[in-house]
Design a protein around this motif. Structure first.
Motif, mmCIF file in Angstrom:
data_model
loop_
_atom_site.group_PDB
_atom_site.id
_atom_site.type_symbol
_atom_site.label_atom_id
_atom_site.label_comp_id
_atom_site.label_asym_id
_atom_site.label_seq_id
_atom_site.Cartn_x
_atom_site.Cartn_y
_atom_site.Cartn_z
ATOM 1 N N GLU A 96 48.859 48.790 13.187
ATOM 2 C CA GLU A 96 49.488 50.105 13.268
ATOM 3 C C GLU A 96 50.986 49.984 13.531
ATOM 4 O O GLU A 96 51.788 50.692 12.914
ATOM 5 C CB GLU A 96 48.843 50.941 14.374
ATOM 6 C CG GLU A 96 47.438 51.381 14.065
ATOM 7 C CD GLU A 96 46.706 51.926 15.295
ATOM 8 O OE1 GLU A 96 47.330 52.072 16.375
ATOM 9 O OE2 GLU A 96 45.500 52.189 15.180
ATOM 10 N N GLY A 97 51.364 49.097 14.448
ATOM 11 C CA GLY A 97 52.778 48.897 14.756
ATOM 12 C C GLY A 97 53.555 48.389 13.562
ATOM 13 O O GLY A 97 54.680 48.830 13.294
ATOM 14 N N LEU A 98 52.963 47.462 12.828
ATOM 15 C CA LEU A 98 53.636 46.923 11.643
ATOM 16 C C LEU A 98 53.711 47.970 10.531
ATOM 17 O O LEU A 98 54.752 48.103 9.870
ATOM 18 C CB LEU A 98 52.939 45.653 11.165
ATOM 19 C CG LEU A 98 53.086 44.454 12.097
ATOM 20 C CD1 LEU A 98 52.188 43.315 11.655
ATOM 21 C CD2 LEU A 98 54.542 44.003 12.190
ATOM 22 N N LEU A 99 52.643 48.701 10.318
ATOM 23 C CA LEU A 99 52.668 49.752 9.294
ATOM 24 C C LEU A 99 53.728 50.802 9.621
ATOM 25 O O LEU A 99 54.395 51.323 8.723
ATOM 26 C CB LEU A 99 51.292 50.397 9.141
ATOM 27 C CG LEU A 99 50.218 49.530 8.482
ATOM 28 C CD1 LEU A 99 48.861 50.222 8.546
ATOM 29 C CD2 LEU A 99 50.577 49.191 7.041
ATOM 30 N N ALA A 100 53.911 51.097 10.901
ATOM 31 C CA ALA A 100 54.901 52.095 11.315
ATOM 32 C C ALA A 100 56.329 51.679 10.956
ATOM 33 O O ALA A 100 57.191 52.539 10.785
ATOM 34 C CB ALA A 100 54.788 52.352 12.814
ATOM 35 N N ILE A 101 56.566 50.367 10.825
ATOM 36 C CA ILE A 101 57.904 49.909 10.438
ATOM 37 C C ILE A 101 57.936 49.446 8.982
ATOM 38 O O ILE A 101 58.880 48.794 8.541
ATOM 39 C CB ILE A 101 58.438 48.805 11.383
ATOM 40 C CG1 ILE A 101 57.564 47.549 11.345
ATOM 41 C CG2 ILE A 101 58.594 49.349 12.796
ATOM 42 C CD1 ILE A 101 58.165 46.341 12.049
ATOM 43 N N GLY A 102 56.892 49.790 8.237
ATOM 44 C CA GLY A 102 56.878 49.498 6.802
ATOM 45 C C GLY A 102 56.435 48.110 6.415
ATOM 46 O O GLY A 102 56.701 47.652 5.316
ATOM 47 N N VAL A 103 55.719 47.425 7.314
ATOM 48 C CA VAL A 103 55.242 46.074 7.030
ATOM 49 C C VAL A 103 53.750 46.122 6.737
ATOM 50 O O VAL A 103 52.954 46.539 7.579
ATOM 51 C CB VAL A 103 55.522 45.110 8.203
ATOM 52 C CG1 VAL A 103 54.924 43.735 7.932
ATOM 53 C CG2 VAL A 103 57.017 45.010 8.465
ATOM 54 N N ARG A 104 53.391 45.695 5.541
ATOM 55 C CA ARG A 104 51.987 45.602 5.136
ATOM 56 C C ARG A 104 51.798 44.189 4.589
ATOM 57 O O ARG A 104 52.438 43.809 3.627
ATOM 58 C CB ARG A 104 51.657 46.639 4.071
ATOM 59 C CG ARG A 104 50.192 46.618 3.651
ATOM 60 C CD ARG A 104 49.889 47.703 2.624
ATOM 61 N NE ARG A 104 49.959 49.038 3.175
ATOM 62 C CZ ARG A 104 48.929 49.691 3.726
ATOM 63 N NH1 ARG A 104 47.750 49.114 3.804
ATOM 64 N NH2 ARG A 104 49.073 50.905 4.188
ATOM 65 N N GLU A 105 50.911 43.433 5.228
ATOM 66 C CA GLU A 105 50.674 42.054 4.816
ATOM 67 C C GLU A 105 49.246 41.894 4.319
ATOM 68 O O GLU A 105 48.300 42.318 5.004
ATOM 69 C CB GLU A 105 50.934 41.094 5.980
ATOM 70 C CG GLU A 105 52.387 41.063 6.385
ATOM 71 C CD GLU A 105 52.671 40.087 7.504
ATOM 72 O OE1 GLU A 105 51.740 39.639 8.204
ATOM 73 O OE2 GLU A 105 53.858 39.779 7.691
ATOM 74 N N PRO A 106 49.072 41.263 3.156
ATOM 75 C CA PRO A 106 47.730 41.126 2.578
ATOM 76 C C PRO A 106 46.715 40.464 3.506
ATOM 77 O O PRO A 106 45.575 40.916 3.594
ATOM 78 C CB PRO A 106 47.969 40.287 1.320
ATOM 79 C CG PRO A 106 49.387 40.554 0.954
ATOM 80 C CD PRO A 106 50.108 40.750 2.269
ATOM 81 N N HIS A 107 47.113 39.397 4.227
ATOM 82 C CA HIS A 107 46.135 38.730 5.088
ATOM 83 C C HIS A 107 45.717 39.621 6.254
ATOM 84 O O HIS A 107 44.563 39.607 6.673
ATOM 85 C CB HIS A 107 46.642 37.362 5.564
ATOM 86 C CG HIS A 107 47.734 37.430 6.584
ATOM 87 N ND1 HIS A 107 49.053 37.584 6.248
ATOM 88 C CD2 HIS A 107 47.690 37.361 7.927
ATOM 89 C CE1 HIS A 107 49.778 37.612 7.354
ATOM 90 N NE2 HIS A 107 48.985 37.491 8.377
ATOM 91 N N LEU A 108 46.619 40.427 6.767
ATOM 92 C CA LEU A 108 46.276 41.338 7.853
ATOM 93 C C LEU A 108 45.394 42.475 7.336
ATOM 94 O O LEU A 108 44.433 42.883 8.000
ATOM 95 C CB LEU A 108 47.540 41.888 8.508
ATOM 96 C CG LEU A 108 47.349 42.815 9.704
ATOM 97 C CD1 LEU A 108 46.459 42.208 10.775
ATOM 98 C CD2 LEU A 108 48.698 43.195 10.287
ATOM 99 N N GLU A 109 45.678 42.968 6.136
ATOM 100 C CA GLU A 109 44.847 44.017 5.540
ATOM 101 C C GLU A 109 43.437 43.492 5.261
ATOM 102 O O GLU A 109 42.450 44.196 5.487
ATOM 103 C CB GLU A 109 45.485 44.549 4.263
ATOM 104 C CG GLU A 109 46.783 45.309 4.508
ATOM 105 C CD GLU A 109 46.634 46.469 5.472
ATOM 106 O OE1 GLU A 109 45.682 47.281 5.319
ATOM 107 O OE2 GLU A 109 47.458 46.582 6.397
#
Length: 174
Positions: free
Chosen positions: A149-162
């Motif tokens: 959630e914290g990363l998505l809030a700053i525009g970071v989306r990573e395939p391994h985390l998804e």
């Protein structure tokens, strides 16, 4: 003084800061690779948390926190207690890009040679460890969800985390 946060520091810095901005660190990657027994797991059932590891050609986006002048020693002492307790992480001063400028930031990097750091977990293996672990700071799944959630809030989306979030059954729109 700047601090670079790539995991729980993104959503829970825990120290006073004067400014927070998205920051980029070249040559490193964020990975679920560190067995933990102190926050999101126990000695009997370790959890799995993020480590920042050297990775040529990769870039890690996180948060840069500028510590207010005069509060540097306090912030570093807090972070050292939080991050250096079990010797998996090492303190490093690394160049990060923050707001179009290069700054040197206090960063905590995982030691890939440490016995509790393992870089070859499959998504399924990582999810199995995370799913069963709970520690003094709460369920390991909460750590994954809050970090995502914290990363998505700053525009970071990573395939391994998804992929990990999907394996854990976390909501897709988090």
């Amino acid at each position: 003084m700047w601090v670079f946060g790539f995991g729980s520091l993104v959503w829970n810095p825990g120290f006073p800061y004067a400014e927070a901005r998205v920051a980029t660190l070249a040559g490193y990657a964020r990975r679920f690779c560190v067995h933990t027994h102190d926050h999101r797991g126990t000695w009997q059932c370790p959890g799995l948390v993020l480590g920042l590891v050297p990775a040529g050609g990769e870039v890690c986006r996180g948060m840069g926190f500028r510590v207010a002048p005069g509060r540097e020693a306090e912030a570093q002492a807090y972070l050292d207690r939080r991050e250096l307790g079990d010797s998996v992480y090492e303190r490093a001063w690394l160049p990060v890009e923050v707001g179009g400028r290069e700054e040197t930031a206090l960063t905590y990097v995982a030691n890939p040679e440490h016995p509790r750091c393992r870089l070859d977990f499959s998504v399924r293996e990582a999810a199995a460890i995370i799913q069963r672990a709970t520690g003094p700071s709460g369920p390991n799944t909460e750590y994954v969800a809050r970090t995502r959630e914290g990363l998505l809030a700053i525009g970071v989306r990573e395939p391994h985390l998804e992929a990990l979030a999907e394996q854990l059954g976390l909501p897709a729109d988090a």
